[in-house]
Design a protein around this motif. Structure first.
Motif, short mmCIF file in Angstrom:
data_model
loop_
_atom_site.label_atom_id
_atom_site.label_comp_id
_atom_site.label_asym_id
_atom_site.label_seq_id
_atom_site.Cartn_x
_atom_site.Cartn_y
_atom_site.Cartn_z
N UNK A 8 0.83 -1.20 0.00
CA UNK A 8 0.00 0.00 0.00
C UNK A 8 0.88 1.26 0.00
N UNK A 9 1.95 1.23 0.78
CA UNK A 9 2.85 2.38 0.83
C UNK A 9 3.48 2.63 -0.53
N UNK A 10 3.91 1.57 -1.23
CA UNK A 10 4.49 1.72 -2.56
C UNK A 10 3.46 2.19 -3.57
N UNK A 11 2.24 1.71 -3.43
CA UNK A 11 1.18 2.10 -4.36
C UNK A 11 0.82 3.57 -4.19
N UNK A 12 0.82 4.06 -2.96
CA UNK A 12 0.45 5.44 -2.71
C UNK A 12 1.63 6.41 -2.94
N UNK A 13 2.85 5.92 -2.79
CA UNK A 13 4.02 6.79 -2.95
C UNK A 13 5.06 6.10 -3.84
N UNK A 14 4.88 6.16 -5.18
CA UNK A 14 5.84 5.49 -6.06
C UNK A 14 7.22 6.13 -6.01
N UNK A 15 7.32 7.40 -5.61
CA UNK A 15 8.60 8.06 -5.52
C UNK A 15 9.46 7.47 -4.41
N UNK A 16 8.82 7.01 -3.36
CA UNK A 16 9.57 6.37 -2.27
C UNK A 16 10.24 5.09 -2.75
N UNK A 20 14.30 4.32 -2.89
CA UNK A 20 14.93 3.12 -2.31
C UNK A 20 15.74 2.40 -3.39
N UNK A 21 15.19 2.31 -4.59
CA UNK A 21 15.91 1.66 -5.68
C UNK A 21 17.19 2.43 -6.02
N UNK A 22 17.12 3.74 -6.04
CA UNK A 22 18.29 4.58 -6.31
C UNK A 22 19.34 4.40 -5.20
N UNK A 23 18.91 4.36 -3.95
CA UNK A 23 19.84 4.17 -2.84
C UNK A 23 20.51 2.80 -2.92
N UNK A 24 19.74 1.79 -3.27
CA UNK A 24 20.29 0.44 -3.41
C UNK A 24 21.31 0.38 -4.54
N UNK A 25 20.99 1.01 -5.65
CA UNK A 25 21.93 1.06 -6.78
C UNK A 25 23.21 1.78 -6.39
N UNK A 26 23.08 2.89 -5.67
CA UNK A 26 24.26 3.63 -5.23
C UNK A 26 25.12 2.78 -4.30
N UNK A 27 24.47 2.00 -3.42
CA UNK A 27 25.20 1.12 -2.52
C UNK A 27 25.97 0.06 -3.31
N UNK A 28 25.30 -0.57 -4.28
CA UNK A 28 25.96 -1.59 -5.10
C UNK A 28 27.12 -1.00 -5.90
N UNK A 29 26.95 0.20 -6.41
CA UNK A 29 28.03 0.85 -7.16
C UNK A 29 29.22 1.16 -6.24
#
Length: 121
Positions: A8-16, A20-29
């Motif tokens: 529900x949180x993801x559905x209501x706030x797709x930017x969140x 999280x995906x951007x932060x995860x990618x930055x961590x992997x990089x």
């Protein structure tokens, strides 16, 4: 219930979710960058050690005393190593000194006259 709230949180706030995906990618990089830097450092250490070894083995007197006691495959392996680390002159030196000690016509590095039997084989 927490899974429903997460959905529900993801559905209501797709930017969140994108954050999280951007932060995860930055961590992997960052982890990949650290791994590459460690590999570069280690390769530098190996290269330095190989150059030190080549400098040590770039001695005609040492080669003349030891190389003729090596088997052909041992001499070839040593030469392959020095060629791989960009020291072909050291490889040639050791093979030349090894060949001086090869007195059997069947040896790979034998430089003397060959008999008819050895030429036929």
């Amino acid at each position: 219930m927490p899974a429903v709230l997460s959905w529900l949180s993801r559905a209501l706030n797709p930017w969140g979710a994108l954050r999280i995906e951007r932060q995860t990618t930055a961590l992997y990089m960052a982890l990949a960058t650290d791994a590459v830097e460690m590999a570069v450092d280690r390769l530098g250490q190996y290269r330095s050690a190989a150059c030190d070894l080549a400098d040590l083995f770039d001695d005609g007197m040492l080669a003349s005393h030891i190389a003729d006691k090596l088997t052909c495959s041992e001499a070839e392996s040593l030469a392959d190593f020095f060629r791989a680390v960009d020291h072909p002159h050291v490889a040639d030196l050791w093979l030349e000194c090894h060949a001086e000690g090869d007195d059997d016509e069947d040896d790979l590095h034998y430089q003397g006259e060959r008999s008819e039997l050895a030429l036929v084989a």
